[in-house]
Write a protein that holds these residues in place. Structure first.
Motif, mmCIF file in Angstrom:
data_model
loop_
_atom_site.group_PDB
_atom_site.id
_atom_site.type_symbol
_atom_site.label_atom_id
_atom_site.label_comp_id
_atom_site.label_asym_id
_atom_site.label_seq_id
_atom_site.Cartn_x
_atom_site.Cartn_y
_atom_site.Cartn_z
ATOM 1 N N ARG A 44 -13.480 -21.099 12.644
ATOM 2 C CA ARG A 44 -13.083 -20.963 11.481
ATOM 3 C C ARG A 44 -13.332 -19.652 10.633
ATOM 4 N NH1 ARG A 44 -15.426 -25.535 8.965
ATOM 5 N NH2 ARG A 44 -16.859 -24.022 8.181
ATOM 6 N N ASP A 45 -14.679 -19.177 10.731
ATOM 7 C CA ASP A 45 -14.958 -17.822 9.866
ATOM 8 C C ASP A 45 -14.095 -16.794 10.606
ATOM 9 O OD1 ASP A 45 -16.731 -19.457 8.402
ATOM 10 O OD2 ASP A 45 -18.592 -18.886 9.787
ATOM 11 N N LEU A 47 -11.190 -16.832 12.066
ATOM 12 C CA LEU A 47 -9.602 -17.097 11.487
ATOM 13 C C LEU A 47 -9.675 -16.642 10.262
ATOM 14 C CD1 LEU A 47 -6.760 -18.133 12.171
ATOM 15 C CD2 LEU A 47 -7.690 -20.066 11.565
ATOM 16 N N SER A 48 -10.784 -16.957 9.194
ATOM 17 C CA SER A 48 -10.541 -16.494 7.666
ATOM 18 C C SER A 48 -10.851 -15.056 7.531
ATOM 19 C CB SER A 48 -11.846 -17.054 7.015
ATOM 20 O OG SER A 48 -11.549 -18.606 7.024
ATOM 21 N N ALA A 50 -9.595 -12.878 9.736
ATOM 22 C CA ALA A 50 -8.387 -12.261 10.222
ATOM 23 C C ALA A 50 -7.703 -12.522 9.134
ATOM 24 C CB ALA A 50 -7.939 -12.944 11.572
ATOM 25 N N ARG A 51 -7.302 -13.531 8.618
ATOM 26 C CA ARG A 51 -6.464 -13.763 7.460
ATOM 27 C C ARG A 51 -6.662 -12.588 6.359
ATOM 28 N NH1 ARG A 51 -8.189 -18.553 5.668
ATOM 29 N NH2 ARG A 51 -6.961 -19.741 7.531
ATOM 30 N N LEU A 52 -7.979 -12.382 5.950
ATOM 31 C CA LEU A 52 -8.352 -11.355 5.097
ATOM 32 C C LEU A 52 -7.619 -10.034 5.339
ATOM 33 C CD1 LEU A 52 -11.940 -12.433 3.929
ATOM 34 C CD2 LEU A 52 -9.749 -12.648 2.563
ATOM 35 N N GLN A 53 -7.727 -9.660 6.647
ATOM 36 C CA GLN A 53 -7.310 -8.285 7.235
ATOM 37 C C GLN A 53 -5.396 -8.315 7.021
ATOM 38 O OE1 GLN A 53 -9.376 -5.914 7.619
ATOM 39 N NE2 GLN A 53 -10.992 -7.231 7.024
ATOM 40 N N LEU A 54 -4.898 -9.205 6.664
ATOM 41 C CA LEU A 54 -3.484 -9.089 6.898
ATOM 42 C C LEU A 54 -3.085 -8.272 5.612
ATOM 43 C CD1 LEU A 54 -2.206 -13.078 7.055
ATOM 44 C CD2 LEU A 54 -2.010 -11.041 8.858
#
Length: 74
Positions: A44-45, A47-48, A50-54
């Motif tokens: 989960r961390d 994935l989070s 990776a989401r911040l790097q979008l």
């Protein structure tokens, strides 16, 4: 209501329980579950992160709306 009808209804409402096993088997299964439970927060961390790097989107161009004071861009 007949007794047979009552018995059939109560039998279908009972929940299924896991099978009973020896303590050694249970311990192996429990350790496997704990390992998987520990992996979940790490996934989960990741994935989070990776989401911040979008990349950030620029959004849509300004729209004009009519309000009480006239027409405004939002």
């Amino acid at each position: 209501m007949k007794l047979q009808e009552m018995e059939s209804k109560t039998k279908t409402k009972q929940t299924d329980h896991p099978e009973g096993v020896l303590e050694a088997e249970w311990l192996v299964a429990r350790k496997d579950l704990l390992t998987r439970e520990k992996e979940f927060p790490r996934q989960r961390d990741a994935l989070s992160a990776a989401r911040l790097q979008l990349p950030m989107g620029l959004g849509s161009p300004a729209r004009r709306v009519r309000c009480l004071t006239g027409v405004r861009a939002i």
